[in-house]
Structure formats: structure tokens, C-alpha cells
Scaffold this active site. Structure first.
Site, PDB file in Angstrom:
ATOM      1  N   THR A  15     -52.661 -34.061 -15.025  1.00  0.00           N
ATOM      2  CA  THR A  15     -53.437 -34.008 -13.782  1.00  0.00           C
ATOM      3  C   THR A  15     -54.651 -33.098 -13.862  1.00  0.00           C
ATOM      4  OG1 THR A  15     -51.475 -34.485 -12.476  1.00  0.00           O
ATOM      5  CG2 THR A  15     -53.255 -33.384 -11.326  1.00  0.00           C
ATOM      6  N   ASP A  61     -51.332 -39.553 -19.291  1.00  0.00           N
ATOM      7  CA  ASP A  61     -50.440 -39.074 -18.242  1.00  0.00           C
ATOM      8  C   ASP A  61     -49.149 -38.763 -19.001  1.00  0.00           C
ATOM      9  OD1 ASP A  61     -48.229 -39.251 -16.283  1.00  0.00           O
ATOM     10  OD2 ASP A  61     -49.804 -39.837 -14.894  1.00  0.00           O
ATOM     11  N   SER A  63     -46.188 -38.945 -18.462  1.00  0.00           N
ATOM     12  CA  SER A  63     -45.100 -39.922 -18.358  1.00  0.00           C
ATOM     13  C   SER A  63     -45.159 -40.918 -19.510  1.00  0.00           C
ATOM     14  CB  SER A  63     -45.189 -40.685 -17.031  1.00  0.00           C
ATOM     15  OG  SER A  63     -45.203 -39.779 -15.968  1.00  0.00           O
ATOM     16  N   ASP A  94     -45.121 -33.747 -15.778  1.00  0.00           N
ATOM     17  CA  ASP A  94     -43.926 -34.590 -15.688  1.00  0.00           C
ATOM     18  C   ASP A  94     -43.004 -34.450 -16.901  1.00  0.00           C
ATOM     19  OD1 ASP A  94     -44.662 -35.475 -13.215  1.00  0.00           O
ATOM     20  OD2 ASP A  94     -45.443 -37.398 -13.883  1.00  0.00           O
ATOM     21  N   THR A 164     -37.662 -26.387 -16.935  1.00  0.00           N
ATOM     22  CA  THR A 164     -37.443 -27.712 -16.374  1.00  0.00           C
ATOM     23  C   THR A 164     -38.300 -27.847 -15.123  1.00  0.00           C
ATOM     24  OG1 THR A 164     -35.721 -29.298 -15.749  1.00  0.00           O
ATOM     25  CG2 THR A 164     -35.400 -27.066 -14.963  1.00  0.00           C
ATOM     26  N   THR A 278     -24.700 -29.828 -18.520  1.00  0.00           N
ATOM     27  CA  THR A 278     -24.305 -29.951 -17.114  1.00  0.00           C
ATOM     28  C   THR A 278     -25.426 -30.563 -16.261  1.00  0.00           C
ATOM     29  OG1 THR A 278     -23.628 -28.771 -15.122  1.00  0.00           O
ATOM     30  CG2 THR A 278     -24.937 -27.510 -16.686  1.00  0.00           C
ATOM     31  N   GLN A 279     -24.996 -31.342 -15.261  1.00  0.00           N
ATOM     32  CA  GLN A 279     -25.953 -31.879 -14.291  1.00  0.00           C
ATOM     33  C   GLN A 279     -26.444 -30.788 -13.341  1.00  0.00           C
ATOM     34  OE1 GLN A 279     -24.295 -35.215 -12.154  1.00  0.00           O
ATOM     35  NE2 GLN A 279     -23.817 -36.335 -14.029  1.00  0.00           N
ATOM     36  N   CYS A 280     -25.725 -29.662 -13.317  1.00  0.00           N
ATOM     37  CA  CYS A 280     -26.142 -28.579 -12.410  1.00  0.00           C
ATOM     38  C   CYS A 280     -27.413 -27.929 -12.930  1.00  0.00           C
ATOM     39  CB  CYS A 280     -25.049 -27.516 -12.325  1.00  0.00           C
ATOM     40  SG  CYS A 280     -23.514 -28.145 -11.664  1.00  0.00           S
TER      41      CYS A 280
HETATM   42  N1  ASP Z   1     -48.205 -37.551 -13.843  1.00  0.00           N
HETATM   43  C1  ASP Z   1     -48.860 -36.317 -14.237  1.00  0.00           C
HETATM   44  C2  ASP Z   1     -48.526 -36.052 -15.686  1.00  0.00           C
HETATM   45  O1  ASP Z   1     -47.438 -35.632 -15.991  1.00  0.00           O
HETATM   46  C3  ASP Z   1     -48.417 -35.194 -13.367  1.00  0.00           C
HETATM   47  C4  ASP Z   1     -49.026 -33.854 -13.688  1.00  0.00           C
HETATM   48  O2  ASP Z   1     -49.825 -33.682 -14.567  1.00  0.00           O
HETATM   49  O3  ASP Z   1     -48.677 -32.900 -12.986  1.00  0.00           O
HETATM   50  O4  ASP Z   1     -49.361 -36.274 -16.542  1.00  0.00           O
END
Ligand code: ASP
Length: 343
Positions: A15, A61, A63, A94, A164, A278-280
Site C-alpha cells: 500500500t 500487492d 497477497s 497482508d 502476525t 495453536t489457533q489462539c
Molecule cells: N493488500 C496490501 C498488501 O499487502 C495491504 C497493505 O499493504 O497494507 O500489499
């Protein structure tokens, strides 16, 4: 001649450097960051290091990041480390925790700071959190006693492989629930020096900075949910899967359904490494505490202790890429390699 230290600013996307496209959504914009930085006169302040800007092609990005991108980033850091005090990696939030964890396991002999940062609002926007994150990260990258991969966003310096993403919209988007921040950044930067890793104390034997090589291996993750069956697990664990991060309940519990346990035992018998985390958000897997956890241990599942799911997945990816037997990978998962797990 300038006496300012130099920092490599590696722009991978995210971003911070994005612009709005015609449909109103944010997307990576090649060349935009250099132009935006040119509009920040404070970057010429002698208190800041001078910047070697390197923009990846393509910008992503986060992702869209894949293990091959972790390799590309690690290779660039190794190639360019010689002339700089430290590295700032601009990265989307992300999957930042995955990349930070992967780099911590890949970079061997690391003796300088590698700071991953980004922002929730692009630098081009008036309320961007990117300016503070960038400037503080540049300063952190010249910290002489910092020799590990960290994440910096919104006031806390976190160990990368403990971090995280905990907020989709907050400026303090990251936490390291099982380790205090390495530093709190307020009026002063308050370091917890006792937590820091010594220079060169990465994974592997001491030596010059280098990176391990990732291969095209199949490592997967699955979060247990009420109603999961053995047949779902068998689908997930089919060849060529080599390792699974199993996100279990609480302190490492799973349903006692004999078919589900059998599916896990069949896979571990074939040499698939299965690690329980753990999921916690906080706490650790203790497989002996309940009968529901003990049956996982009996099926050959390995405890991930207090590792994050991101750390477990990337550590498995790095280890499985090396020429190791399943038993050796399992053993290495139980040991701390880069500060990712306690005890
Ligand atoms: N979707 C963006 C990414 O991970 C979100 C970010 O940068 O905060 O590239």
C-alpha cells in the site's frame, strides 16, 4: 563526501507506494515511490541515512507474494548488503509476517538490521501512516546492535518471525503475541536489549551473509474446525504434500475421531511432517496436557510450541527445500533456529 550511512530501500510493493486506479481501488504503481520520496525534503536531513532505492519489477500487492518472491528478496539483500548499514524492505502488510519469517530462516550469517515496513494508507494520501513508518525504519536500519529481521509499523519493533497481522485497519497492525516488542518507539526508542539476537546468529553455521535456496515444494496449512473429517484431511495431505501446519485448538487439541487421527498417522508414516500450532493468538501447544492432544503426538504430529502459523509454515518451507529426511525436518522444527520459538 557524505558521511551519512547508507541504507538499501528495497521496494517490493504494498500500500505505501500504491495509487488509486480508475476504478478507485489501490494498485502498485511503478515509479511512483521515487517521485513521492522526492517530495519529502526531510529525507535530506543529515540525521537520516542516505537511501539506495531499488524497485522490484513487478511491484506486488503482498497477497500475490509466493516463495519465489521470498527468494528474490533474499538474493537482493545478499547481493546488495556489502555497501550498506542495513536494509528496509517496503512490503504490503497482508503477508509481511510470512516474508519476515521466511527471511529470518533463509538469511544465514546476518549481521545487520533488515526492517520490513509498509503502511495502511498510501504515502500519496494526506493521512498516510507511511511517512512515520518509513522514516523510523530508515533510522532502525542503522542501529549498530540490531542484527535480525524485524517488522516495524505503528510504534513497535517486532521480531519478524514472531509477528502476525492483527488489525486490517489499525495503524498498529502487527503484534508479536508470544514475545514482547524488541523496542517501543515513542519519544525515545526503548530497546529490550536482552531480547536481541547476536550478530551472525542466524540459522546455519556462522559465516558470511548468504541465503538458503528454496525449491518448489508443497507445504500446506489447515485450520481445524468443528466437523472436519478424516477424508478432508486425506484430500489435503495427498502427494506431493511434504509438510502441513495444522492449526489446532487451544493448547494443541484436536477431535478424537479415530478416522481423523488415522489420516494424520498415515501421512506421517509416509514421511509428511505435520506440525501443530495453536489457533489462539497467545500461548503454546503442549501436547501432553489433554488426551485430545496426546492422540496427535501418537499419530506422529510434532509440537510447534509457541511459533506463529506464519513462522511454522515458512520454517517448514525452508527445511523441506533442503536435503533432509522427514525425521530431520521434524527434529529441526522442535529446535529454535532464529528466535522463533521459546524453549
Ligand atoms: N493488500 C496490501 C498488501 O499487502 C495491504 C497493505 O499493504 O497494507 O500489499
Amino acid at each position: 563526501m557524505s558521511l551519512r550511512p547508507r541504507v538499501l530501500l528495497l521496494h517490493t510493493g504494498g500500500t505505501l507506494g500504491m495509487r488509486r486506479g480508475p476504478d478507485g481501488s489501490y494498485a502498485p504503481a511503478p515509479g511512483a515511490l521515487a517521485e513521492l520520496l522526492g517530495r519529502l525534503p526531510e529525507l535530506d536531513d543529515p540525521a537520516l541515512p542516505s537511501i539506495d532505492l531499488l524497485e522490484e519489477d513487478p511491484l506486488l500487492d503482498s497477497s500475490d507474494m509466493r516463495p519465489t518472491d521470498w527468494q528474490r528478496i533474499a538474493d537482493t539483500i545478499v547481493e546488495r548488503a556489502a555497501g550498506v548499514e542495513g536494509v528496509v524492505v517496503l512490503h504490503g502488510t497482508d503477508t509481511m509476517a510470512y516474508t519476515a519469517s521466511a527471511l529470518s530462516f533463509m538469511l544465514e550469517g546476518l549481521a545487520m538490521p533488515v526492517v520490513l515496513t509498509g503502511s495502511q494508507i498510501p504515502l500519496a494520501e494526506i493521512r498516510s501512516d507511511g511517512r512515520e513508518n518509513l522514516i523510523t525504519s530508515l533510522l532502525l536500519a542503522t542501529t549498530p546492535f540490531l542484527a535480525e529481521v524485524v517488522v516495524y509499523l505503528g510504534g513497535a519493533v517486532l521480531r519478524g518471525n514472531r509477528s502476525t497481522k492483527v488489525s486490517a485497519g489499525g495503524f498498529d497492525a502487527f503484534a508479536s503475541p508470544n514475545l514482547p516488542p524488541l523496542a517501543d518507539v515513542g519519544v525515545d526508542v526503548q530497546w529490550r536489549r536482552a531480547l536481541l539476537r547476536a550478530p551472525g546468529l542466524g540459522p546455519g553455521v556462522p559465516g558470511p551473509l548468504r541465503t538458503s535456496r528454496l525449491r518448489d515444494v508443497s507445504v500446506v496449512a489447515l485450520r481445524l474446525f468443528p466437523g472436519i473429517t478424516g477424508s478432508v484431511l486425506r484430500q489435503v495431505l495427498r502427494d506431493p504434500v511434504r509438510a502441513l501446519v495444522l492449526e489446532t485448538y487451544g493448547s494443541g487439541n484436536a477431535p478424537t475421531d479415530p478416522d481423523l487421527i488415522a489420516a494424520l498417522a498415515e501421512a506421517t508414516a509416509r514421511g509428511v511432517v505435520i506440525v501443530s500450532v495453536t489457533q489462539c493468538l497467545r500461548g503454546e501447544v503442549r501436547m501432553g496436557d489433554y488426551a485430545t492432544g496426546r492422540s496427535l503426538a501418537d499419530a506422529g504430529v510434532v509440537s510447534g510450541g509457541d511459533m506463529t502459523a506464519e513462522a511454522a509454515l515458512t520454517k517448514l518451507y525452508v527445511l523441506v527445500s533442503q536435503d533432509r529426511s522427514a525425521a530431520d525436518v521434524a527434529r529441526a522444527m522442535l529446535a529454535d533456529r532464529a528466535g522463533e520459538r521459546s524453549g
